[in-house]
Design a protein around this motif. Structure first.
Motif, short mmCIF file in Angstrom:
data_model
loop_
_atom_site.label_atom_id
_atom_site.label_comp_id
_atom_site.label_asym_id
_atom_site.label_seq_id
_atom_site.Cartn_x
_atom_site.Cartn_y
_atom_site.Cartn_z
N UNK A 86 31.72 31.75 57.40
CA UNK A 86 32.91 30.97 57.76
C UNK A 86 33.28 31.24 59.21
N UNK A 87 33.47 30.16 59.99
CA UNK A 87 33.84 30.26 61.40
C UNK A 87 35.23 29.65 61.58
N UNK A 88 36.25 30.47 61.79
CA UNK A 88 37.61 29.93 61.92
C UNK A 88 37.91 29.39 63.32
N UNK A 89 38.62 28.26 63.36
CA UNK A 89 39.09 27.68 64.61
C UNK A 89 40.61 27.60 64.56
N UNK A 90 41.22 27.26 65.68
CA UNK A 90 42.69 27.32 65.77
C UNK A 90 43.39 26.12 65.14
N UNK A 91 42.64 25.15 64.65
CA UNK A 91 43.26 24.00 64.01
C UNK A 91 42.19 23.00 63.61
N UNK A 92 42.64 21.89 63.01
CA UNK A 92 41.70 20.87 62.54
C UNK A 92 40.95 20.20 63.68
N UNK A 93 41.66 19.89 64.77
CA UNK A 93 41.03 19.19 65.89
C UNK A 93 39.85 19.97 66.47
N UNK A 94 40.01 21.26 66.82
CA UNK A 94 38.86 22.01 67.33
C UNK A 94 37.77 22.21 66.28
N UNK A 95 38.17 22.24 65.00
CA UNK A 95 37.18 22.33 63.93
C UNK A 95 36.27 21.11 63.94
N UNK A 143 28.47 22.70 58.99
CA UNK A 143 29.37 22.03 58.07
C UNK A 143 30.79 22.45 58.39
N UNK A 144 31.74 21.80 57.75
CA UNK A 144 33.14 22.18 57.92
C UNK A 144 33.88 21.91 56.63
N UNK A 145 34.75 22.84 56.27
CA UNK A 145 35.71 22.55 55.22
C UNK A 145 36.97 22.08 55.93
N UNK A 146 37.31 20.84 55.69
CA UNK A 146 38.53 20.29 56.26
C UNK A 146 39.23 19.51 55.16
N UNK A 147 39.79 18.37 55.49
CA UNK A 147 40.58 17.62 54.52
C UNK A 147 40.18 16.15 54.50
N UNK A 148 40.60 15.47 53.46
CA UNK A 148 40.32 14.04 53.35
C UNK A 148 40.86 13.28 54.54
N UNK A 149 41.97 13.73 55.10
CA UNK A 149 42.55 13.07 56.27
C UNK A 149 41.61 13.14 57.47
N UNK A 150 41.01 14.30 57.68
CA UNK A 150 40.08 14.46 58.80
C UNK A 150 38.85 13.58 58.60
N UNK A 151 38.35 13.57 57.39
CA UNK A 151 37.18 12.76 57.10
C UNK A 151 37.46 11.29 57.38
N UNK A 152 38.65 10.85 57.01
CA UNK A 152 39.02 9.45 57.21
C UNK A 152 39.10 9.13 58.70
N UNK A 153 39.70 10.03 59.46
CA UNK A 153 39.88 9.77 60.89
C UNK A 153 38.56 9.81 61.66
N UNK A 154 37.57 10.55 61.15
CA UNK A 154 36.28 10.64 61.84
C UNK A 154 35.34 9.48 61.50
N UNK A 155 35.65 8.77 60.44
CA UNK A 155 34.87 7.59 60.10
C UNK A 155 33.39 7.88 59.86
N UNK A 156 32.52 7.07 60.48
CA UNK A 156 31.08 7.17 60.25
C UNK A 156 30.44 8.36 60.95
#
Length: 321
Positions: free
Chosen positions: A181-190, A201-214
């Protein structure tokens, strides 16, 4: 003539008050509210606050200014909260499991009970993401490779002892694998690290996945049922892993804030949370809206604490606090 004019002014003022104050107790707020986000701009906490901001301003007639105090996975801000003005005009975003697990793991400058949460307003399910061109086409591909290569797979996430860290640890345990696991300071830098192939890979959230699109591929989501925005993505449960979780976000104030003011802030946020336009924009962004007012926060926190204390040993944390 003068009396008529006064009646007209009074009626206009009353109408304006009903329109902007929306019945908030004793006119709160009657000046600018500073909303501190303990992470970098661009992450879920920031995005949600940006959606709250215009609705709050429309309902109250007062400005809401969003500021950032990133560092130490949110601890830098939370450790300073109780030194801030306790008049209701400085509020701060709070996150679970962060504010429970961080003090359990080490001295971070605050204890969980130091944080006076007044409202929890949304939830985002965990999601396992890989770049769109990743060799991992499915969760099974990811697990199979990690099983054959212990510790080789790097997984980014937002901070240590965060929901992303919990999700990574839980998947490792359930699947019998070891990832790093590699921690970053927030979702954006992740997301920057993921898309820049600094991690696999990254564990993030459905919101991040949606905003990143394809640009990303979602391998699985940690929800009870499939998320409408990703109807073709299986849940971890479907893949045989009993994982349901994510991040809860709320608002806190200095603990010395008067009880009446805490209730007023909660009431104001509750009106924002019940605005139909706000709900629609939140859901379109992949958030799940929840309503936990100040009166219900203690029970909500107790339930979450019990859940995280059960998970903590898997992360090497002694659940002593």
């Amino acid at each position: 003539m003068i009396a008529k004019t006064l009646r007209t002014i009074g009626a206009a003022a009353l109408g304006f008050g009903l329109m902007t104050g929306a019945g908030l107790a004793q006119g709160y707020p009657d000046k600018q509210v500073n909303y501190i986000i303990p992470f970098n701009a661009g992450g879920e906490s920031d995005v949600a606050a940006r959606l709250q901001q215009p609705v709050f301003e429309e309902l109250t007639g007062q400005n809401m200014v969003i500021q950032y105090m990133a560092g130490a996975g949110g601890a830098q801000a939370w450790s300073q909260l109780n030194g801030m003005e306790a008049d209701g005009y400085t509020i701060m975003g709070t996150n679970l499991p962060h504010i429970i697990l961080q003090p359990m793991a080490q001295d971070v400058g605050y204890k969980t009970d130091d944080i006076a949460n007044v409202y929890f307003f949304q939830y985002t399910p965990d999601a396992l993401l890989v770049p769109a061109d990743s060799e991992f086409q499915t969760l099974e591909d990811f697990v199979t490779f990690a099983e054959a290569n212990p510790g080789l797979v790097t997984v980014a996430g937002s901070a240590t002892n965060s929901a992303n860290h919990v999700a990574t640890t839980r998947l490792n345990e359930l699947a019998g694998i070891t990832t790093t696991y590699i921690p970053f300071s927030g979702t954006a830098p992740t997301m920057t690290a993921l898309l820049g192939n600094q991690v696999q890979a990254a564990f993030s959230y459905t919101t991040s996945a949606l905003s990143q699109g394809d640009a990303v591929r979602v391998l699985a989501v940690a929800s009870e049922e499939r998320v409408p925005s990703f109807p073709d993505v299986p849940t971890f449960k479907e893949a045989g892993y009993d994982m349901v979780g994510g991040a809860y976000r709320g608002v806190g104030v200095p603990s010395s804030t008067p009880e009446e003011v805490k209730t007023q802030i909660s009431d104001a946020l509750d009106k924002v949370n019940k605005d139909e336009g706000f709900i629609q924009r939140m859901e379109d962004g992949g958030f799940v809206v929840i309503d936990v007012p100040y009166s219900e926060v203690p029970a909500f926190m107790a339930e979450r604490r019990a859940e995280y204390e059960e998970i903590a040993p898997l992360m090497g944390i002694e659940a002593a606090n």
